[in-house]
Write a protein that holds these residues in place. Sequence first.
Motif, short mmCIF file in Angstrom:
data_model
loop_
_atom_site.label_atom_id
_atom_site.label_comp_id
_atom_site.label_asym_id
_atom_site.label_seq_id
_atom_site.Cartn_x
_atom_site.Cartn_y
_atom_site.Cartn_z
N LEU A 184 1.28 16.67 -5.13
CA LEU A 184 1.20 17.21 -6.92
C LEU A 184 2.26 17.01 -7.39
O LEU A 184 3.35 16.65 -7.95
N THR B 7 4.59 19.50 -11.54
CA THR B 7 2.91 19.24 -11.57
C THR B 7 2.07 19.98 -12.20
O THR B 7 1.17 20.16 -12.87
N CYS B 8 1.51 20.79 -10.86
CA CYS B 8 1.22 22.04 -10.75
C CYS B 8 1.17 22.38 -11.91
O CYS B 8 0.58 23.65 -13.12
N THR C 2 2.76 22.77 -14.24
CA THR C 2 2.46 21.84 -16.00
C THR C 2 0.83 21.79 -16.00
O THR C 2 0.09 22.33 -16.95
N PHE C 3 0.29 21.63 -14.74
CA PHE C 3 -1.42 21.14 -15.19
C PHE C 3 -1.45 22.90 -15.66
O PHE C 3 -2.41 23.19 -15.90
N GLU D 184 8.26 17.77 -20.51
CA GLU D 184 7.39 16.42 -21.25
C GLU D 184 8.84 15.64 -20.41
O GLU D 184 7.89 14.29 -20.16
N LEU E 2 8.95 15.32 -16.70
CA LEU E 2 7.48 14.46 -15.87
C LEU E 2 7.47 12.68 -16.52
O LEU E 2 6.79 12.17 -15.23
N TYR F 281 6.50 9.49 -13.73
CA TYR F 281 5.64 9.09 -13.55
C TYR F 281 5.85 7.96 -14.22
O TYR F 281 5.50 6.81 -14.32
N LEU G 229 0.69 12.91 -22.97
CA LEU G 229 0.74 13.65 -21.76
C LEU G 229 0.09 14.56 -21.33
O LEU G 229 -0.19 14.49 -19.82
N ARG G 230 -0.51 15.51 -21.67
CA ARG G 230 -1.04 16.42 -21.47
C ARG G 230 -2.49 15.42 -20.56
O ARG G 230 -2.65 15.80 -19.60
N ILE H 166 -1.30 14.34 -17.12
CA ILE H 166 -1.40 15.13 -16.21
C ILE H 166 -3.21 15.84 -15.53
O ILE H 166 -3.21 15.83 -14.63
N VAL I 124 -3.81 12.97 -13.65
CA VAL I 124 -3.47 13.25 -12.03
C VAL I 124 -4.47 14.32 -11.48
O VAL I 124 -4.93 13.94 -9.95
#
Length: 437
Positions: free
Chosen positions: A78, A82-83, A85-86, A100, A103, A107, A115-116, A119, A122
């Motif tokens: 990931l 990304t992690c 952000t998640f 933002e 990311l 992607y 974008l939220r 993620i 994803v």
Amino acid sequence: MTRRSSIAVGFLALILVGAILLASPWARTDGQWGGWLDALFTSCSAVCVTGLSTVDVGSAFTRAGQAVVLALVEVGCLGLMTCSTFLLVAVGRRLSLSREFSLMNAYGVAGVHGLRGLILWVVGSMLVLEGAGAALLYLRLHDWFLSAYYVVMSFCNAGLGFRADSLAGFAGDAFVLFVLAAETVLGGIGFLVLYNLCTCRFRRRTSGGRGRLSLHSAVVLRFTLYLLAIAFLAFLVLEWNGALKGYAPAQRLWVAFFQAVTPRTCGFTVVPTEALQALTVNVYEALMFIGGAPGSAAGGLKVTTLAVLVYTLRAMCRGEPEVVLSRRTIAGDVVRESLVIVCAMLAFIWLVNGALSLTEAGRGLDGGALFFEAISAVTTTGLSLGDTTARLSPAGRVVIMCAMFFGRLGALTVVLMIGDRESKRYVRFPGEELVVG
């Protein structure tokens, strides 16, 4: 600290933590502290989703240690950005604009709207696809952990073998190989393509209009199909009376199909690579160099970069002023970036191969095997000719770890380097012809 350095430091910290955990007594089958270099190498390979290993995960580590390896692969797949952000999204914090846009580039999203949700999708889609694959494998393996292990390694394109013979024991089971091949392909085409496919169909059903498949998704799917077909036919023709000679005719087909999938940055293999002909090895090296899609678990040059180069060459041969791909004009900046990526990857592979030639001089390792190892490490594929990785000297293993690390960070760092700021030139210099070629 800049964003580029923070990402690199984050990956390094994760690798070091993983190494400490894998070197601890509860993670090792001998129950003692030790094997630091092997632990560091395994942790680096897992975080960089490469698959090269100096030890057998199934025999060197306990079930707890194997679980650590799985966790490192998942986080590495990931990506730390990304992690993190998640986690921020999960606790309800707002994303910064810089994150933002980072990311968005990673992607390939054209805008930052939603974008939220992207993620979250994803992470959720990754868990759903891996869970479905593990459930299918459980029907044959009857072991939840082993099923999850093979599926995660396939989807994340890591390929850290559980046994010394990788997947040779499943050569007679077409069901297992096709499940793992499907997971590898899904992980290699990228989350953006999966997202586009799902939302495209959803919009068509709800609005009654025609759902649009983006140019990125269309190119990724088309060139993935091309490469799979070419690799399948090449392996079947070259190894029909070679490495496939000992299999039944029908069995040769599914083994050849799996061998066509795995070179594109997944280290699993059914047929030992050392049993392949020299020309087949060259095909493997080309497939490893190309890799998968942007924003995916795969490494390498990326199929979209290959597509831009192919259509640029076609435009030059036809004398066309612009590069046109699927009735869309490709910007000159994209063409230049593709050329830079190719040159940078070739230079990095040459550098790693040269370093291995120095560190492994006089150790009896073939130069072709070292070159194969260099490509495998830089493209985070994880394939090796025989026991080349295990026979490397400590200095050689450090070289491979650096290659895996920078190969994994390559896409992220390039994304943050290109487009962060534009340089405006206010003076134009006179032009002059230069003879090339």
